[in-house]
Design a protein around this motif. Sequence first.
Motif, short mmCIF file in Angstrom:
data_model
loop_
_atom_site.label_atom_id
_atom_site.label_comp_id
_atom_site.label_asym_id
_atom_site.label_seq_id
_atom_site.Cartn_x
_atom_site.Cartn_y
_atom_site.Cartn_z
N ILE A 159 -16.63 23.06 27.31
CA ILE A 159 -16.03 21.80 27.78
C ILE A 159 -14.57 22.00 28.16
O ILE A 159 -14.09 21.38 29.11
CB ILE A 159 -16.20 20.68 26.72
N ILE A 160 -13.86 22.88 27.47
CA ILE A 160 -12.46 23.10 27.81
C ILE A 160 -12.34 23.71 29.20
O ILE A 160 -11.52 23.27 30.02
CB ILE A 160 -11.76 23.99 26.74
N LEU A 161 -13.17 24.70 29.50
CA LEU A 161 -13.16 25.30 30.83
C LEU A 161 -13.59 24.28 31.89
O LEU A 161 -13.02 24.23 32.98
CB LEU A 161 -14.06 26.53 30.89
N GLY A 164 -14.82 17.38 36.32
CA GLY A 164 -15.54 18.57 35.86
C GLY A 164 -16.95 18.24 35.40
O GLY A 164 -17.91 18.95 35.71
N ILE A 165 -17.09 17.15 34.66
CA ILE A 165 -18.41 16.75 34.16
C ILE A 165 -19.32 16.32 35.32
O ILE A 165 -20.50 16.68 35.36
CB ILE A 165 -18.28 15.65 33.10
N TYR A 184 0.08 12.41 32.54
CA TYR A 184 -0.59 13.63 32.08
C TYR A 184 -1.93 13.31 31.42
O TYR A 184 -2.92 14.00 31.63
CB TYR A 184 0.30 14.42 31.12
N LEU A 185 -1.95 12.26 30.62
CA LEU A 185 -3.19 11.85 29.97
C LEU A 185 -4.23 11.44 31.01
O LEU A 185 -5.40 11.81 30.92
CB LEU A 185 -2.93 10.71 28.99
N ALA A 186 -3.79 10.72 32.03
CA ALA A 186 -4.70 10.32 33.11
C ALA A 186 -5.23 11.54 33.85
O ALA A 186 -6.41 11.59 34.21
CB ALA A 186 -4.00 9.38 34.08
N ALA A 187 -4.38 12.56 34.05
CA ALA A 187 -4.82 13.79 34.74
C ALA A 187 -5.87 14.52 33.92
O ALA A 187 -6.86 15.01 34.46
CB ALA A 187 -3.62 14.70 35.00
N VAL A 188 -5.70 14.57 32.60
CA VAL A 188 -6.68 15.23 31.73
C VAL A 188 -8.00 14.47 31.76
O VAL A 188 -9.07 15.06 31.92
CB VAL A 188 -6.14 15.35 30.29
N ILE A 189 -7.93 13.17 31.64
CA ILE A 189 -9.16 12.36 31.64
C ILE A 189 -9.85 12.44 33.00
O ILE A 189 -11.07 12.65 33.08
CB ILE A 189 -8.84 10.90 31.26
N PHE A 190 -9.09 12.32 34.08
CA PHE A 190 -9.66 12.39 35.43
C PHE A 190 -10.23 13.78 35.68
O PHE A 190 -11.31 13.92 36.27
CB PHE A 190 -8.60 12.02 36.46
#
Length: 101
Positions: A32-34, A17-18, A6-12
């Motif tokens: 940034i959240i969106l 997104g960026i 899950y952490l990898a999915a958030v970071i990826f």
Amino acid sequence: MDLQDYLAAVIFGAVIGIVARIVLPGRQNIGIILTVLIGMGAAVAGTWAADRWDIHSDKFLVVRGHSYDWLVIGVQVGIAVVGVAVAALLAKAFSTDDDDD
């Protein structure tokens, strides 16, 4: 999936997104959240689309023992660019700012 996945999915998702915001010209008035949420959705949608239409290459990015296909990453970023563009257009359309005066 464990906590690390899950952490990898958030970071990826954040990275996708960026990258989408960098690729997309102009200023996007979204937070940034969106951006991270769009990136995460694009990662899932891009993986699904690449599997559905058999879009794969023999070139891989390896990060900490996980392999990522470059073409799949390209599809994910492409979907994220579209997602960021749509979110920016919606944010502008529903904005209450009077900057046009």
